[in-house]
Design a protein around this motif. Sequence first.
Motif, short mmCIF file in Angstrom:
data_model
loop_
_atom_site.label_atom_id
_atom_site.label_comp_id
_atom_site.label_asym_id
_atom_site.label_seq_id
_atom_site.Cartn_x
_atom_site.Cartn_y
_atom_site.Cartn_z
N SER A 168 49.17 59.69 43.71
CA SER A 168 48.44 58.68 44.50
C SER A 168 49.45 57.78 45.19
CB SER A 168 47.54 57.83 43.60
OG SER A 168 46.36 58.52 43.28
N ARG A 225 44.81 56.22 52.07
CA ARG A 225 43.66 57.00 51.62
C ARG A 225 43.87 58.49 51.86
NH1 ARG A 225 38.01 55.08 54.03
NH2 ARG A 225 38.17 57.07 55.11
N SER A 226 43.34 59.31 50.94
CA SER A 226 43.66 60.76 50.99
C SER A 226 43.27 61.44 52.30
CB SER A 226 42.99 61.55 49.87
OG SER A 226 42.48 60.80 48.88
N GLU A 270 40.40 52.67 43.49
CA GLU A 270 41.38 52.37 44.54
C GLU A 270 42.52 53.40 44.54
OE1 GLU A 270 39.99 50.12 42.62
OE2 GLU A 270 38.84 49.17 44.22
N ILE A 279 41.18 57.34 45.23
CA ILE A 279 40.89 57.80 46.61
C ILE A 279 42.16 57.94 47.44
CG2 ILE A 279 38.53 56.90 46.64
CD1 ILE A 279 39.56 54.62 48.42
N CYS A 280 43.31 57.67 46.81
CA CYS A 280 44.59 57.85 47.50
C CYS A 280 45.39 59.00 46.90
CB CYS A 280 45.39 56.55 47.41
SG CYS A 280 44.59 55.19 48.26
N ALA A 312 43.47 51.32 50.83
CA ALA A 312 42.79 51.61 49.57
C ALA A 312 41.33 51.23 49.59
CB ALA A 312 43.51 50.88 48.45
N PRO A 366 37.50 51.66 50.46
CA PRO A 366 36.66 52.77 50.87
C PRO A 366 35.91 52.45 52.17
CG PRO A 366 35.72 51.67 48.97
CD PRO A 366 37.04 51.03 49.21
N CYS A 409 36.49 64.52 50.51
CA CYS A 409 36.44 63.82 51.80
C CYS A 409 35.18 64.25 52.54
CB CYS A 409 37.65 64.20 52.66
SG CYS A 409 39.21 63.89 51.84
#
Length: 384
Positions: free
Chosen positions: A296, A301-302, A341, A344-345, A382, A384, A322
């Motif tokens: 992460s 964010r991913s 947080e 999602i990364c 981070a 959403p 995603c």
Amino acid sequence: MIYLDHNASTPVRPEVADAMHQALTDLGANPSSPHRAGMQARAAIERAREQVAALVGARADEVVFVSGGTEGDHLAVIGAALARRDHGRIVAAAAIEHHAVHGAAELLEQFGWSHQSLPCDADGRTPVAAVHALPEGTTVVSLMFANNETGVLQPVTELAAAAHARGMLVHCDAVQGAGKVPVDAAALGVDYLVLSAHKFGGPKGTAAVIVRQGAPLAPLFRGSGHERGRRGGTENAAGIVGLGLAAEAAAREIATESVRIAGLRDAFERQVLAALPDAVVHGARVPRLPGTSQVSFPGARSDHMLMALDARGVCASAGAACHSGGVEPSAVLTAMGVSRELAICAIRFSFGRTTSADDVARAATLVPEAVAAVRQSGAVGARP
Ligand SMILES: Cc1ncc(COP(=O)(O)O)c(C=O)c1O
């Protein structure tokens, strides 16, 4: 292009592609036909059965060919639950299992079974106490060999022993482990084990379920007695030939490749962490698959990261689902107690047979560049 997505799928080995081409050309007959052409196709399939059995410590007659890991998980979980339906209607699966296993359990729920989830610890391992805590009437428990996101290896032998002591049947999804590290179905003591060709240099859409001697199984596809009555349907001879050859090649190289690939993964993580000290490697404290690194990058964010990496020629996977407009944290990281947080990364880098030291060195400089670009773009980081 730097392909760091071997857990998603691997390039087919050239010798496997050649053998499959040959099989498509030469093995046109139905393997069940008693004539000479049919017997040729049958012989190729039986040879592949031996090769697959040798990869995972099984007997050839325990190998059932299926159309992929997803089908294999469904056959094992549902086939075992149906075979044991008079003993109880509860199935259990580790929270960190692949969707293919959860999907099979959800299908059983629609037919009146209940579905128990086994928690994992902060390192992503399912504790044996979780098996002890399962309710009476649990007939089948599914325990993966190695997690597809973190690569964390599970204590399957201990978990299976605890489940057997309580009379449960044990399925092990070894799709991410087989062909990458030694997997021995007999030593693990599981009743069913699944592997999939495309995770170790074989074709997509071909896999095997090891159904250990004596393990009950209700077939899902009924046909004319194919695969000893365990899976109906004319066999995919070319795919099975490819699976067998990939299994043989993987078995031959596993000792050296697993060490080489772990070295590449460790070098990658060292360089990335040196450049980005706030990056977090998930599952790093416990044994993992050699080629898996889930990291992460806080504030990046991913979904944005995947695009920034792709723009730089690096193929990886998001550790999150995603969809347009946002990301959902991965169920695996959530089960490990990782904050939303951070989850999602998460990006999964996975290394394999075709990964070179040069790929890794270049990726280790491109990743910090991508992180910096995403953070600077103000792409909501981070949040959403
Ligand atoms: C752990 C695990 N199980 C099952 C599957 C499904 O296998 P297949 O893609 O062959 O259907 C995958 C695929 O990613 C996986 O990683």
